[in-house]
Design a protein around this motif. Structure first.
Motif, PDB file in Angstrom:
ATOM      1  N   THR A   8      11.410  -1.185  -3.028  1.00 18.40           N
ATOM      2  CA  THR A   8      10.465  -1.192  -1.914  1.00 18.40           C
ATOM      3  C   THR A   8      10.182  -2.600  -1.390  1.00 18.40           C
ATOM      4  O   THR A   8      10.156  -2.828  -0.186  1.00 18.40           O
ATOM      5  N   GLY A  28      -2.056  -6.838   4.161  1.00 18.89           N
ATOM      6  CA  GLY A  28      -0.880  -6.350   4.879  1.00 18.89           C
ATOM      7  C   GLY A  28       0.121  -7.473   5.098  1.00 18.89           C
ATOM      8  O   GLY A  28       1.322  -7.253   5.125  1.00 18.89           O
ATOM      9  N   PHE A  37      11.924   4.350   2.075  1.00 20.23           N
ATOM     10  CA  PHE A  37      11.116   3.244   1.578  1.00 20.23           C
ATOM     11  C   PHE A  37      11.327   2.979   0.088  1.00 20.23           C
ATOM     12  O   PHE A  37      10.619   2.178  -0.520  1.00 20.23           O
ATOM     13  N   PRO A  57       1.349   5.809   4.721  1.00 18.25           N
ATOM     14  CA  PRO A  57       1.314   7.153   4.130  1.00 18.25           C
ATOM     15  C   PRO A  57       0.228   8.008   4.773  1.00 18.25           C
ATOM     16  O   PRO A  57      -0.649   7.499   5.474  1.00 18.25           O
ATOM     17  N   ARG A  95      -2.703  -2.513   9.360  1.00 15.51           N
ATOM     18  CA  ARG A  95      -2.244  -3.120   8.098  1.00 15.51           C
ATOM     19  C   ARG A  95      -0.715  -3.137   8.042  1.00 15.51           C
ATOM     20  O   ARG A  95      -0.093  -4.119   7.647  1.00 15.51           O
ATOM     21  N   LEU A 127      10.868   5.076  -2.505  1.00 16.32           N
ATOM     22  CA  LEU A 127       9.824   5.618  -3.379  1.00 16.32           C
ATOM     23  C   LEU A 127      10.217   6.935  -4.049  1.00 16.32           C
ATOM     24  O   LEU A 127       9.404   7.543  -4.731  1.00 16.32           O
ATOM     25  N   GLU A 134      -4.957   8.269   1.729  1.00 16.70           N
ATOM     26  CA  GLU A 134      -5.305   7.060   0.991  1.00 16.70           C
ATOM     27  C   GLU A 134      -4.472   5.884   1.461  1.00 16.70           C
ATOM     28  O   GLU A 134      -3.801   5.228   0.681  1.00 16.70           O
ATOM     29  N   ASN A 135      -4.530   5.626   2.764  1.00 20.76           N
ATOM     30  CA  ASN A 135      -3.686   4.584   3.327  1.00 20.76           C
ATOM     31  C   ASN A 135      -4.433   3.303   3.669  1.00 20.76           C
ATOM     32  O   ASN A 135      -3.917   2.436   4.345  1.00 20.76           O
ATOM     33  N   VAL A 136      -5.695   3.200   3.196  1.00 21.11           N
ATOM     34  CA  VAL A 136      -6.427   1.927   3.321  1.00 21.11           C
ATOM     35  C   VAL A 136      -7.018   1.592   1.949  1.00 21.11           C
ATOM     36  O   VAL A 136      -7.107   2.452   1.072  1.00 21.11           O
ATOM     37  N   PHE A 137      -7.426   0.324   1.771  1.00 23.53           N
ATOM     38  CA  PHE A 137      -8.137  -0.070   0.566  1.00 23.53           C
ATOM     39  C   PHE A 137      -9.632   0.091   0.858  1.00 23.53           C
ATOM     40  O   PHE A 137     -10.219  -0.743   1.545  1.00 23.53           O
ATOM     41  N   TYR A 191       5.373   1.165   6.336  1.00 20.65           N
ATOM     42  CA  TYR A 191       5.154   2.593   6.090  1.00 20.65           C
ATOM     43  C   TYR A 191       3.654   2.852   5.960  1.00 20.65           C
ATOM     44  O   TYR A 191       2.954   2.151   5.251  1.00 20.65           O
TER      45      TYR A 191
END
Lengths: 234, 369
Positions: free
Chosen positions: A72, A102, A50, A84, A147, A52, A87-90, A82
């Protein structure tokens, strides 16, 4: 031609080399799992694909073109998403806002696509105006996957989707991944829950110290004596 | 209302600190009522304090929104914010003076450049009442000027540092920018305090209260109205536009914003543009209300603005507004009990109380929304 072909990839962070010649192939619509001990570099493989991490050597080919050093935002446009592990949402945004973002780069058809995802995950429609931080861990994981799916990616990369979920939700989560795969999206997944991942995937890789030590179909790896003894706890 | 009462009751039961503060406030309120009944304090004085507090509060709140916005999205406390307010004030007034005095006065003096011969502002005749178009023009120039300045500073100072992701380094750089900006302004406009508007021309209204009346002038009304309109606009923008949502997303989790495909540099630029616009507007409106400008008024205000932002909960736009109003009311209403020289002591005591009993601020976790 494979959808994704990672050849002899060497990558890391700063001066630190994590991946030492990793080879991974994902065919169109295929479900591939990467398992292995902690610190083997499983997540780093995804981050490198990705854009990063620090690319050092090797090749990452996607649909025949070299994306080893693409930024990216270019990679997202090519159809890779991707999710992660953490902490993959707001959290302070609503479920709907998470999905809208998204699809930030979509020019049109975003609302329709969000509706499709709501049909696929009805609980998200019911909670669409709730602040995401108020949802349960399993539901937040669903928001994270949805998302990443708004852009209708050809390849979805999931980093430990079942980590931190209650046991009964782990099963449910794997079923959602099956469901996504059935819609034609190829999946590259890193999983701590190795047995379950290998049971469900088409092919698997066992990653050890930054190298792919074993590669075979999921079932074959499950039955391989070395893999069982060393990495699956007998 | 009942629900609010219940949560309040719960709070009081759970939290002795809050209870103590509320108890103190209740005593002050009772004392105030007593003072009003005995005639020791007249109702018109209280009304004047409330109005002045609202004006000060909205000015500080408006200035604080920009600071809070850049803090939550760029993750650093921008100490140059105060001097950007000053720059906004000067750019707006230079424009107003230029259009009002062209042909009648020497342009060098009109542009406030150097010590020169100070312009007689009464002769120039600027006021919200008599020259509203020129004032509006000044507001627009102040906004545009400050936006350009912030973009310039971001491009050459903050952006090259951004990839290190080091809030402390950015903060220290912003102190440098602040000093450079302040003394740059002092060099161009010199250090004396300058009059801006013809106070005698500004319409003033008497609102009868009790036996007396409260004086409200049009400069204050303009500040209150424009501040409220701008705050509502910021709210709508953050809540309903895609770019506003992207800004809130970045405030939540910058790395996730990047891997979601949100163009983070574009969002940063938008943040500076909106923050700069609010800052410029605040600088112009505060000087309009005061009728004077000096090279360090923004810097002096910055401490109060930081206090407002901290009281409200740093990073929260609504918190900045609420914190500004708390500070405004505290700085004026406290004068019922204490001498004017101690008003700032009251303000910062309130800040310390908030930090002690509600360290996350009044608007906990409401990042920018």
């Amino acid at each position: 031609m494979a959808l994704l072909n990672v050849k002899n990839l060497i990558a890391g962070y700063g001066d630190l080399r994590i991946l030492e010649k990793v080879n991974i192939v994902v065919e169109e619509g295929e479900y591939v799992a990467i398992v292995g001990p902690n610190g083997a570099g499983k997540s780093t493989v995804m981050k490198s694909i990705f854009g990063l991490t620090k690319y050092i050597d090797g090749k990452i080919m996607y649909e025949g073109s070299d994306i080893s050093e693409s930024p990216t935002e270019e990679i997202i446009k090519l159809g890779i998403s991707y999710v992660p592990q953490n902490e993959n949402v707001f959290p302070n945004l609503t479920v709907r806002e998470n999905l809208e973002l998204g699809g930030y780069i979509m020019k049109n058809g975003r609302e329709e696509r969000i509706q499709e995802l709501f049909d696929q995950f009805p609980i998200l429609q019911a909670k669409q105006n709730d602040k995401t931080s108020t949802l349960s861990g399993g539901q937040q994981q669903m928001v994270a996957m949805a998302r990443a799916l708004v852009l209708n990616p050809k390849l979805l990369m999931l980093d430990e989707p079942s980590a931190g979920l209650a046991p009964d939700l782990v099963e449910e989560n794997f079923e959602y991944v099956d469901q996504i795969r059935e819609s034609g999206t190829a999946i590259l997944m890193v999983e701590q829950n190795a047995k379950e991942a290998l049971r469900r995937c088409d092919r698997g890789y066992v990653l050890v110290q930054g190298k792919d030590r074993f590669a075979d179909t999921g079932k074959a790896l499950l039955n391989d004596e070395h893999v069982r003894k060393e990495f699956l706890g007998g | 209302m009942v629900g609010y009462y219940n949560t309040l009751r719960e709070k009081v039961q759970n939290d002795r600190g809050t209870a103590l503060v509320l108890f103190g406030l209740a005593i002050l309120l009772l004392d105030l009522i007593f003072k009003l009944i005995t005639g020791e304090t007249r109702s018109q004085i209280v009304a004047t304090y409330l109005w002045d507090g609202l004006v000060i509060g909205l000015a500080i709140g408006l200035a604080g929104v920009g600071l809070s916005l850049t803090y939550s999205i760029l993750k650093f406390a921008n100490f140059a914010h105060g001097d950007m307010i000053t720059a906004g004030g000067f750019s707006g007034w230079v424009a107003v003076f230029a259009v009002m005095g062209v042909g009648r006065f020497d342009m060098k003096n009109l542009l406030l450049v150097g010590a020169g011969n100070p312009i007689n502002v009464t002769e120039l005749g600027i006021s919200v009442s008599t020259t509203p178009i020129a004032i509006l023009f000044g507001l627009v120039v102040a906004i545009i000027g400050t936006v350009l300045l912030t973009l310039l500073i971001d491009r050459f100072v903050f952006r090259p540092m951004r990839h290190h992701n080091d809030g402390i380094a950015l903060l220290i750089a912003s102190i440098g920018v602040s000093l450079a900006l302040r003394y740059g302004l002092a060099f161009i406009f010199k250090t004396q305090n300058r009059g801006l508007t013809a106070a005698s021309l500004t319409a003033s209204y008497s609102v009868p209260v009790g036996t007396g009346s409260v004086q409200i002038d049009l400069g204050e009304i303009t500040l209150v109205l424009v501040a409220v309109v701008l705050m509502v606009c910021v709210h709508m923008f953050l809540q309903y536009s895609t770019l506003g949502k992207a800004m809130r997303a970045m405030a939540d989790n910058r790395d996730l914003a990047l891997i979601t495909g949100i163009p983070t540099e574009k969002v940063v630029r938008a943040t500076w543009i909106i923050g700069g616009a609010l800052t410029g507007a605040a600088g112009f409106l505060i000087t309009l209300e005061r009728g004077t400008i000096s090279f360090q008024f923004g810097w002096i205000l910055l401490l109060l603005i930081f206090a407002a932002v901290i009281i409200g909960g740093i990073g929260s736009v609504y918190g900045a507004i609420a914190g500004g109003i708390v500070i405004g009311f505290t700085s004026t209403v406290s004068l019922i009990w204490i001498p004017a020289d101690l008003a700032n002591v009251a303000v910062f005591s309130v800040m310390v109380l908030v930090l002690l009993y509600k360290p996350e601020g009044l608007f906990k976790g409401v990042t920018t929304a």
